[in-house]
Design a protein around this motif. Structure first.
Motif, short mmCIF file in Angstrom:
data_model
loop_
_atom_site.label_atom_id
_atom_site.label_comp_id
_atom_site.label_asym_id
_atom_site.label_seq_id
_atom_site.Cartn_x
_atom_site.Cartn_y
_atom_site.Cartn_z
N ARG A 202 63.60 47.75 11.04
CA ARG A 202 65.28 47.92 10.97
C ARG A 202 65.93 47.43 11.74
NH1 ARG A 202 66.95 47.31 7.37
NH2 ARG A 202 65.45 49.12 5.88
N ALA B 51 69.21 49.23 5.52
CA ALA B 51 68.32 49.42 4.16
C ALA B 51 69.57 49.41 2.48
CB ALA B 51 67.33 50.21 3.96
N THR B 52 70.36 50.14 3.43
CA THR B 52 71.23 49.96 1.92
C THR B 52 72.35 48.43 1.59
OG1 THR B 52 73.05 51.14 3.78
CG2 THR B 52 72.05 52.38 1.66
N GLU C 95 64.22 56.33 8.12
CA GLU C 95 63.87 55.29 7.15
C GLU C 95 62.75 55.80 6.45
OE1 GLU C 95 64.51 52.04 7.18
OE2 GLU C 95 66.24 52.22 8.46
N CYS D 5 72.29 55.23 10.66
CA CYS D 5 71.05 54.43 10.89
C CYS D 5 72.58 53.61 11.13
CB CYS D 5 71.38 53.36 8.74
SG CYS D 5 69.32 51.82 9.78
N GLU E 49 71.00 45.56 3.52
CA GLU E 49 69.95 44.80 3.32
C GLU E 49 69.07 44.50 1.86
OE1 GLU E 49 65.00 43.77 4.48
OE2 GLU E 49 65.79 46.34 5.05
N HIS E 50 69.24 45.76 0.75
CA HIS E 50 68.89 45.67 -0.06
C HIS E 50 69.68 45.83 -1.16
CE1 HIS E 50 64.83 45.50 1.31
NE2 HIS E 50 64.67 46.49 1.76
#
Length: 214
Positions: free
Chosen positions: A95, A102-103, A40, A57, A105-106
């Motif tokens: 996470r 995160a890719t 992260e 991830c 999530e955002h």
């Protein structure tokens, strides 16, 4: 007279094979959380690209879920586990709580569903491969996981032309014809593992050349 404590003697955490196995699993879980923390941080600092970060991830999250099931009697929650071992790994904890990279999530507005499907399908691939590595062989263990994998895989338009789809459907048919407690032979399990790994590689190759959209 009681024997003296030998300060040079190695202190053992366990006295039985069961305890040794337990501490080995806990150590693996500890390592997964630490690895996720560093991943992260590396992603936030642009030390790894999104294409490198996402599958790494997803794999760590899948491994975490598998390990948590194996130590569930001793680890009620990741929060308690981290508190017990004084782990200050807030990025990893976030996470794990979110459950996707995160890719995802955002993800941008251009294709959030596609990004989510890629993450889910990748995780389903990893979960199934891990199940085989854990020597799960019975129909009632493998069929639900494979069915979920094929369902997520089939969301992509190009999947109907991918060789991996027909292979996985073929295995679904094989499992469907078995009794719930009936198990695959080692030869079948080896071939199934090969076919799934091939389908997984084919899936990522297909995404590298196009959006993989729905």
């Amino acid at each position: 007279m009681s024997s003296r404590l030998n300060l040079d003697e190695e202190v053992r955490l366990y006295t039985t094979n069961a305890e040794r196995e337990k501490y080995g699993l806990l150590a693996t879980l500890f390592g997964i959380v630490v690895s996720l923390e560093y991943l992260e941080r590396a992603y936030v600092r642009d030390s790894v690209s999104a294409s490198e970060y996402s599958p790494a991830c997803t794999r760590l999250l899948s491994q975490y879920k598998t390990m948590l099931k194996l130590v569930s009697d001793d680890v009620p929650s990741v929060e308690q586990f981290m508190a017990r071992y004084r782990m200050d790994h807030q990025a990893a904890l976030h996470r794990i709580q979110v459950g996707v990279p995160a890719t995802v999530e955002h993800s941008s507005e251009a294709g959030p569903e596609t990004a989510k499907w890629v993450a889910e399908t990748t995780q389903n691939f990893i979960t199934f491969v891990d199940a085989l590595k854990l020597r799960m062989r019975a129909k009632d263990q493998l069929h639900p996981i494979l069915q979920e994998l094929v369902t997520s895989y089939a969301r992509f338009k190009g999947s109907k032309d991918w060789e991996g789809r027909s292979k996985m459907v073929g295995w679904l048919i094989t499992l469907n014809g078995m009794k719930a407690s009936e198990e695959l032979t080692e030869e079948q399990a080896r071939q199934l593992s090969f076919d799934i790994e091939h389908a997984y590689a084919e899936f990522f190759r297909s995404l590298s050349g196009k959006d993989g959209g729905s």
